[in-house]
Design a protein around this motif. Structure first.
Motif, PDB file in Angstrom:
ATOM      1  N   HIS A 497       0.863  -1.111   0.021  1.00  0.00           N
ATOM      2  CA  HIS A 497       0.013   0.013  -0.049  1.00  0.00           C
ATOM      3  C   HIS A 497       0.879   1.105   0.131  1.00  0.00           C
ATOM      4  CE1 HIS A 497      -3.621   2.294   1.140  1.00  0.00           C
ATOM      5  NE2 HIS A 497      -2.729   3.022   1.513  1.00  0.00           N
ATOM      6  N   GLU A 498       1.771   1.251   0.943  1.00  0.00           N
ATOM      7  CA  GLU A 498       2.542   2.523   1.273  1.00  0.00           C
ATOM      8  C   GLU A 498       3.445   2.646  -0.145  1.00  0.00           C
ATOM      9  OE1 GLU A 498       1.772   4.901   3.080  1.00  0.00           O
ATOM     10  OE2 GLU A 498       0.523   3.556   4.052  1.00  0.00           O
ATOM     11  N   HIS A 501       1.807   4.420  -2.960  1.00  0.00           N
ATOM     12  CA  HIS A 501       1.937   5.811  -2.721  1.00  0.00           C
ATOM     13  C   HIS A 501       3.169   6.258  -3.136  1.00  0.00           C
ATOM     14  CE1 HIS A 501      -1.669   6.570  -0.553  1.00  0.00           C
ATOM     15  NE2 HIS A 501      -1.502   5.869   0.423  1.00  0.00           N
ATOM     16  N   GLU A 523      -5.296   7.434  -2.740  1.00  0.00           N
ATOM     17  CA  GLU A 523      -5.303   6.058  -2.403  1.00  0.00           C
ATOM     18  C   GLU A 523      -5.452   5.047  -3.550  1.00  0.00           C
ATOM     19  OE1 GLU A 523      -4.536   5.189   0.818  1.00  0.00           O
ATOM     20  OE2 GLU A 523      -4.389   7.152   1.230  1.00  0.00           O
ATOM     21  N   SER A 526      -2.231   3.151  -4.481  1.00  0.00           N
ATOM     22  CA  SER A 526      -1.982   2.396  -3.243  1.00  0.00           C
ATOM     23  C   SER A 526      -2.867   0.881  -3.308  1.00  0.00           C
ATOM     24  CB  SER A 526      -1.950   2.935  -1.868  1.00  0.00           C
ATOM     25  OG  SER A 526      -2.892   3.790  -1.617  1.00  0.00           O
TER      26      SER A 526
END
Ligand SMILES: [Zn+2]
Length: 538
Positions: A497-498, A501, A523, A526
């Motif tokens: 997820h990060e 980003h 989002e 991610s």
């Protein structure tokens, strides 16, 4: 409080020193912010930046900005994108540099000095930003450029920035009366202090709590959790005991695996009551004041609520859309959750537990239910997710999808000694940016996981490309002894997820400091990366 006062005096002295230096037309050369960084890819020289360097750099950065804004406003020429919007964008490069470094460190590597600076600088930054947003002469020029935008031959990026900047000025009070603007400034400054205080209180409460237990209380707990609990106790000078904290990698496996209902209840209560203990770190009054000031500000700006202001520049646009989404999720989730409660209660009754399921029991019985229904033990997955392998898996994915490569950098300043640094290159082998990964929980780090930039992508005044410096920050359990760090499925998703980003920020093509991002859109990258975690190809 004492420390804060001392720091304030030091700051006043250093600012005075700075001003007297200025008379001689020079600045403190020992302050890393006042010269070229001279580091690989010009990353911040973290090990040379000391707490005392921030305030003088902030003050000079804002003073430079004010001078440049004065020049823009006094310019006799007709306002254009170049002499107004672009000039405004470049008016405070030093301020932006020190701000990005400071807040990166304040989130992930803080200490008493940085916390005091954060409290002191926040209202000053708020005041400085309001001076820009509520400057009638400046707004007049922006409005002029905005109204002439159709005939100005602007690039799509310039047009995008101009339209959003104009709307932001209007949204944040440019059209208010002078009197209302003064009230608005006061509210903004007070809010800037309250929100910093709120976060610092949560961090203090997290760091101040430990659940110490003896050997008898370790039943059912995973080996890795027990090992890190021994390390935590040792660091707290309670060798021979085991300690659990309200940091996620400590509390959640504890309440998932400990059969001791009382202990689960105790640590869970400590977790949900951070900032709610009636002590010096209590957030109740702070929260109430934040809410009432936000409501007051919304009214002043002509909005129904704080959410209406926040959502206007986002994809969601208005609170109603958010509630529609949330309610449609609730409708589907609540029956499932209720059914799970019934099934968990059945387990309790079968084991002659003789109690009603409480929130602090949820993780323990959910784990049992999972085992019963699917024969799945989350802990047994962990050996497949060695931290280094997961990180390299994310890199491999970015390589397969986009041709990007990630090579470890050894001689580069790090935001914290635990962090790792990677040079990121494009498919054609050219430099794209620097990525830091900072994996482990510590007392100086805020909870959660995030991605932010120590420097964003832009073009400088000479159209030279400035490449991004990005950091991914996590709160995983540090290695216990020399055992490899193993992750849960949830933590694996967090990395991807990060990392999503980070890919977004690394591939950014912005030309300016000024950017407008719909914060609910960020989002998407991610979510896409998270999706890959369970794909067979991965
Ligand atoms: Zn996110």
């Amino acid at each position: 409080m004492k420390k804060y006062f001392k720091l304030l005096i030091i700051t006043i002295i250093s600012v005075m020193a700075l001003y007297s230096c200025k008379l001689k037309q020079e600045v403190d050369k020992s302050n890393p912010f006042f010269s070229e960084f001279n580091t690989p890819f010009n990353v911040p020289p973290f090990e040379k930046i000391m707490a005392k360097h921030y305030m003088p750099a902030f003050e000079k950065g804002m003073a430079d900005g004010r001078k440049e804004i004065e020049k823009i406003v006094k310019n006799k020429e007709e306002p254009t994108f170049a002499n107004t919007i672009e000039a405004l964008d470049r008016c405070d490069d030093l301020f932006i540099t020190v701000r990005d470094v400071f807040y990166g460190q304040a989130e992930a590597n803080t200490n008493d000095s940085l916390q005091a600076i954060e409290m002191e600088i926040s209202p000053k930054i708020s005041e400085y930003e309001d001076e820009k947003k509520l400057n009638p002469e400046l707004f007049k020029r922006i409005k002029h450029v905005y109204e002439k935008r159709a005939d100005s031959n602007l690039t799509p990026e310039q047009l995008f920035i101009l339209e959003n900047l104009y709307k932001e000025y209007v949204r944040l009070g440019a059209n208010l009366s002078k009197e209302d603007q003064e009230s608005l400034k006061k509210i903004n400054q007070r809010l800037s202090v309250l929100t910093v205080q709120y976060d610092q209180n949560v961090l203090a409460e997290t760091n101040n709590y430990k659940l110490f237990v003896g050997e008898d209380d370790l039943k059912g707990l995973p080996e890795s959790l027990v090992a890190s609990a021994a390390d935590i106790a040792k660091a707290a000078r309670q060798e021979g005991k085991w300690a659990f904290t309200t940091q996620r990698p400590s509390i959640f496996p504890f309440i998932q695996y400990s059969p001791d209902k009382e202990l689960r209840h105790e640590i869970f209560n400590a977790y949900i009551n951070r900032g709610n203990n009636g002590n010096e770190y209590d957030n109740n009054k702070i929260l109430a004041e934040i809410i009432s000031l936000r409501a007051e500000r919304a009214k002043l700006l002509g909005y129904k609520s704080h959410s209406d202001i926040v959502l206007e520049p986002r994809m969601a646009k208005e609170p109603e859309n958010v509630f529609n989404l949330l309610n449609s999720l609730w409708e589907k989730a609540i029956p499932v959750a209720k059914n799970e409660v019934v099934e968990m209660q059945k387990i309790i009754d079968r084991e002659k537990g003789n109690f009603k399921l409480e929130p602090s029991d949820w993780w323990y019985y959910a784990e049992k239910l999972r085992k019963q229904k699917y024969d799945l033990d989350e802990e047994e997955l962990k050996p497949y997710f060695k931290l280094d392998n997961v990180r390299d898996g994310a890199f491999t994915l970015a390589n397969k999808l986009f041709g990007m490569t990630f090579s470890p950098m050894n001689d580069v300043p790090l935001p914290h000694p635990d962090a790792q640094a990677f040079e990121v290159k494009k498919a054609d082998g050219s430099h794209l940016g620097v990525l830091y990964m900072d994996f482990f929980a510590r007392a100086s780090k805020r909870q959660g996981a995030w991605c932010l930039t120590y420097r964003t992508h832009k073009m400088d005044a000479d159209q030279k490309e400035i490449t991004p410096v990005v950091t991914n920050v996590f709160n995983f359990s540090p290695p216990a002894g020399n055992k490899p760090v193993l992750l849960t499925m949830d933590e694996v998703s967090t990395i991807f997820h990060e990392f999503g980003h980070a890919l977004d920020m690394l591939n950014n093509k912005n030309s300016y400091n000024t950017t407008f991002v719909a914060w609910d859109f960020v989002e998407l990258p991610s979510q896409l990366m998270e999706h890959w975690v369970t794909e067979p190809e991965m």
